[in-house]
Scaffold this active site. Structure first.
Site, mmCIF file in Angstrom:
data_model
loop_
_atom_site.group_PDB
_atom_site.id
_atom_site.type_symbol
_atom_site.label_atom_id
_atom_site.label_comp_id
_atom_site.label_asym_id
_atom_site.label_seq_id
_atom_site.Cartn_x
_atom_site.Cartn_y
_atom_site.Cartn_z
ATOM 1 N N HIS A 120 8.376 0.337 -15.668
ATOM 2 C CA HIS A 120 9.282 0.019 -16.770
ATOM 3 C C HIS A 120 9.957 -1.306 -16.475
ATOM 4 O O HIS A 120 10.261 -1.591 -15.308
ATOM 5 C CB HIS A 120 10.340 1.126 -16.922
ATOM 6 C CG HIS A 120 11.011 1.097 -18.249
ATOM 7 N ND1 HIS A 120 12.083 0.272 -18.505
ATOM 8 C CD2 HIS A 120 10.742 1.750 -19.397
ATOM 9 C CE1 HIS A 120 12.444 0.441 -19.766
ATOM 10 N NE2 HIS A 120 11.645 1.325 -20.333
ATOM 11 N N ASP A 180 6.989 7.943 -21.498
ATOM 12 C CA ASP A 180 5.693 8.277 -22.099
ATOM 13 C C ASP A 180 4.849 9.187 -21.213
ATOM 14 O O ASP A 180 3.852 9.740 -21.668
ATOM 15 C CB ASP A 180 4.912 6.991 -22.393
ATOM 16 C CG ASP A 180 5.563 6.199 -23.498
ATOM 17 O OD1 ASP A 180 5.988 6.819 -24.482
ATOM 18 O OD2 ASP A 180 5.678 4.968 -23.375
HETATM 19 N N1 ACO Z 1 0.077 0.670 -12.832
HETATM 20 C C1 ACO Z 1 -0.207 -0.155 -11.781
HETATM 21 N N2 ACO Z 1 0.495 -1.251 -11.474
HETATM 22 C C2 ACO Z 1 1.549 -1.548 -12.246
HETATM 23 C C3 ACO Z 1 1.907 -0.735 -13.358
HETATM 24 C C4 ACO Z 1 1.131 0.411 -13.630
HETATM 25 N N3 ACO Z 1 1.429 1.210 -14.661
HETATM 26 N N4 ACO Z 1 2.985 -1.265 -13.963
HETATM 27 C C5 ACO Z 1 3.306 -2.360 -13.272
HETATM 28 N N5 ACO Z 1 2.442 -2.529 -12.228
HETATM 29 C C6 ACO Z 1 2.493 -3.593 -11.192
HETATM 30 C C7 ACO Z 1 2.080 -4.942 -11.742
HETATM 31 O O1 ACO Z 1 0.696 -5.164 -11.611
HETATM 32 C C8 ACO Z 1 2.919 -5.875 -10.900
HETATM 33 O O2 ACO Z 1 2.316 -5.966 -9.626
HETATM 34 P P1 ACO Z 1 2.420 -7.340 -8.764
HETATM 35 O O3 ACO Z 1 3.902 -7.505 -8.476
HETATM 36 O O4 ACO Z 1 1.612 -7.073 -7.559
HETATM 37 O O5 ACO Z 1 1.881 -8.420 -9.649
HETATM 38 C C9 ACO Z 1 4.238 -5.123 -10.724
HETATM 39 O O6 ACO Z 1 3.875 -3.731 -10.831
HETATM 40 C C10 ACO Z 1 5.292 -5.465 -11.791
HETATM 41 O O7 ACO Z 1 4.727 -5.199 -13.059
HETATM 42 P P2 ACO Z 1 4.961 -6.078 -14.368
HETATM 43 O O8 ACO Z 1 3.773 -5.970 -15.260
HETATM 44 O O9 ACO Z 1 5.398 -7.448 -13.984
HETATM 45 O O10 ACO Z 1 6.173 -5.312 -15.023
HETATM 46 P P3 ACO Z 1 6.701 -5.524 -16.494
HETATM 47 O O11 ACO Z 1 8.148 -5.227 -16.458
HETATM 48 O O12 ACO Z 1 6.274 -6.815 -17.045
HETATM 49 O O13 ACO Z 1 5.909 -4.382 -17.337
HETATM 50 C C11 ACO Z 1 5.315 -2.277 -18.182
HETATM 51 C C12 ACO Z 1 6.439 -3.139 -17.589
HETATM 52 C C13 ACO Z 1 4.660 -2.985 -19.367
HETATM 53 C C14 ACO Z 1 5.927 -0.974 -18.678
HETATM 54 C C15 ACO Z 1 4.254 -1.979 -17.070
HETATM 55 O O14 ACO Z 1 4.860 -1.265 -16.015
HETATM 56 C C16 ACO Z 1 3.045 -1.215 -17.597
HETATM 57 O O15 ACO Z 1 2.095 -1.839 -18.081
HETATM 58 N N6 ACO Z 1 3.075 0.169 -17.535
HETATM 59 C C17 ACO Z 1 2.001 0.964 -18.093
HETATM 60 C C18 ACO Z 1 2.163 1.099 -19.591
HETATM 61 C C19 ACO Z 1 3.329 2.004 -19.974
HETATM 62 O O16 ACO Z 1 3.492 3.090 -19.448
HETATM 63 N N7 ACO Z 1 4.126 1.530 -20.936
HETATM 64 C C20 ACO Z 1 5.280 2.271 -21.467
HETATM 65 C C21 ACO Z 1 6.585 1.668 -21.040
HETATM 66 S S1 ACO Z 1 7.944 2.618 -21.603
HETATM 67 C C22 ACO Z 1 8.070 2.270 -23.219
HETATM 68 O O17 ACO Z 1 7.741 1.208 -23.682
HETATM 69 C C23 ACO Z 1 8.591 3.264 -24.071
#
Ligand code: ACO
Length: 428
Positions: A307, A364
């Site tokens: 998140h 979610d």
């Molecule tokens: N699985 C594996 N790795 C992940 C995940 C995941 N679900 N989420 C983040 N990471 C990793 C990224 O690759 C990144 O790694 P790095 O530092 O080595 O590059 C690090 O964690 C930070 O992630 P970001 O993408 O920079 O985080 P951001 O805040 O931009 O994205 C998001 C947040 C979109 C929710 C992301 O965690 C994600 O894609 N999750 C899966 C989709 C999801 O569940 N979305 C619902 C969110 S809640 C809502 O909207 C109601």
């Protein structure tokens, strides 16, 4: 309370105001930065950018705190109906008995949709995604109620428009499902609660009125309460950006629906179930999926994890986890996907990759299992999120107008070609 920060740039010192919020959160006010220094700030994805002042929802991502208008989500989830929460989010206070009665009556009054609007559903192919239908139909509803296009943020016109939208989103969503499955529309029943009326619109048949159990009604209510607002997330920010051009409420929330659709945002609730189904069907060990998610060269992510704001447990996922189990027990059923979900969560809690990045289950992760227990079809999950989020979108649109906020217009740093002369086609 105002204090200040000092910026040192190109040998000059600049003083910037520091603004403190109710919960002691601080921000550096850079509104005059470009005028003072010629510089802009860079923050792709706005991870560190405050875009507004708001008194609707408070999130403390570090400590896993969520409050609507000051009330902890745990207390609202336990005690409040979605209609009460919608009123709270829209108007800032919990309704008294009389206010709740008037508000509920208004919701029921606006539940039916214009017969000519009904015909539009048959214009969509059966395979049309319900989120596309919802977004299109929200703009269409406004065409049938032209007076809503001029509504501002207060007075009886706003009250009526907000109720109309909160109610119509429910009817449109159910009609999208009925139309796609070739079933006749059910007309809303004004004697049912908000949740039961939705379930009736979805699942009643001409010769069999659908009567949900108390457990199912409670589960749906919980789902909607937990999704009612979440401050400046992607879809709410979209509603605010669109509304900042003074676009009407309906077009602003229709844009919010489109933003919510994506799998990184609201679309994740359906993606989680698809992921769990895939894990179950493949028979591969969880390690296989964890390795894919951790591989930098693989775009695969564990859906329902991570998140932007919560760097601790998402409090909504904690509440859902507890209730999913209860709901399944009360319904005397089980869901193999819940076992896989619990196992997956345990594995990530032991894994350095997830621990070091603070990747915990988000709202979610467990919501899809709750929706499955209620009987909601998978392609409707994100629509359910949109119904729940409607109070938050409307309240943020209202607040934006009340604050007379400027049109949203971010800046950029240009990285393209420098000036060059046009080359005629024969010389290229
Ligand atoms: N699985 C594996 N790795 C992940 C995940 C995941 N679900 N989420 C983040 N990471 C990793 C990224 O690759 C990144 O790694 P790095 O530092 O080595 O590059 C690090 O964690 C930070 O992630 P970001 O993408 O920079 O985080 P951001 O805040 O931009 O994205 C998001 C947040 C979109 C929710 C992301 O965690 C994600 O894609 N999750 C899966 C989709 C999801 O569940 N979305 C619902 C969110 S809640 C809502 O909207 C109601």
């Amino acid at each position: 309370m105002t204090n200040s920060a000092t910026l040192s740039l190109n040998g000059e010192e600049y003083t910037l105001d520091v603004i403190t919020g109710t919960e002691n959160e601080q921000c550096i006010d850079i509104q005059q930065l470009r005028n003072q220094t010629g510089c802009i700030t860079m923050d792709p994805g706005f991870g560190n950018t405050g875009s507004c002042y708001s008194s609707i929802t408070y999130v403390d991502g570090k400590n896993g705190v969520l409050r609507y208008r000051g009330y902890p989500i745990e207390e609202l989830a336990e005690n409040a109906s979605f209609v009460e929460v919608a009123y709270l989010i829209l108007y800032g206070e919990l309704p008294n008995q009389k206010q709740l009665c008037i508000f509920s009556r208004s919701l029921e009054e606006h539940a039916p949709i214009h017969t000519n609007l009904e015909h539009h559903f048959s214009g969509f192919p059966k395979s049309a995604p319900p989120m596309a239908i919802l977004s299109a139909m929200l703009n269409l509803v406004a065409c049938f109620h032209p007076e809503v296009l001029d509504v501002t943020s207060e007075g009886p016109e706003f009250d009526r428009t907000a109720a109309l939208l909160l109610s119509k989103v429910r009817t449109i969503s159910a009609f999208a499902y009925r139309s796609a499955t070739g079933k006749p529309f059910n007309q809303p029943n004004p004697f049912l609660s908000y949740c039961n009326n939705f379930l009736h619109l979805m699942f009643s048949d001409p010769y069999r009125e659908y009567v949900p159990s108390k457990t199912i009604e409670k589960a749906l209510n919980l789902f909607l309460v937990l999704h009612a607002d979440h401050e400046q997330n992607c879809s709410t920010s979209t509603v605010r950006v669109v509304g900042s051009s003074r676009a009407n409420l309906f077009s602003s929330v229709a844009a919010g629906v489109c933003a919510l659709w994506g799998p990184l945002h609201g679309g994740a609730n359906a993606a989680v179930i698809a992921m769990l189904e895939d894990i179950k069907a493949s028979g591969k060990p969880l390690k296989h999926y964890l390795d894919m998610a951790k591989d930098k060269d693989n775009p695969y992510r564990l859906m329902g994890f991570g998140h932007r704001v919560y760097k601790n447990f998402d409090p909504r996922s904690r509440i859902l986890k507890r209730h999913v189990d209860e709901v399944l027990k009360e319904l005397n059923t089980s869901d193999p996907l819940l076992e896989i979900a619990l196992e997956l969560e345990q594995e990530t809690l032991k894994d350095d990759y997830f621990i070091s990045r603070n990747l915990y289950p988000n709202v979610d992760f467990y919501s899809g299992i709750l929706l499955r227990a209620i009987g909601i079809p998978l392609n409707m999950y994100t629509v359910m999120f949109a119904i729940g989020r409607m109070p938050g979108w409307i309240a943020n649109w209202k607040e934006l107008l009340e604050h007379n906020q400027r049109i949203s217009r971010p800046r950029q740093i240009y990285t393209g070609h420098s000036i060059r002369s046009f080359v005629p086609i024969e010389k290229r």
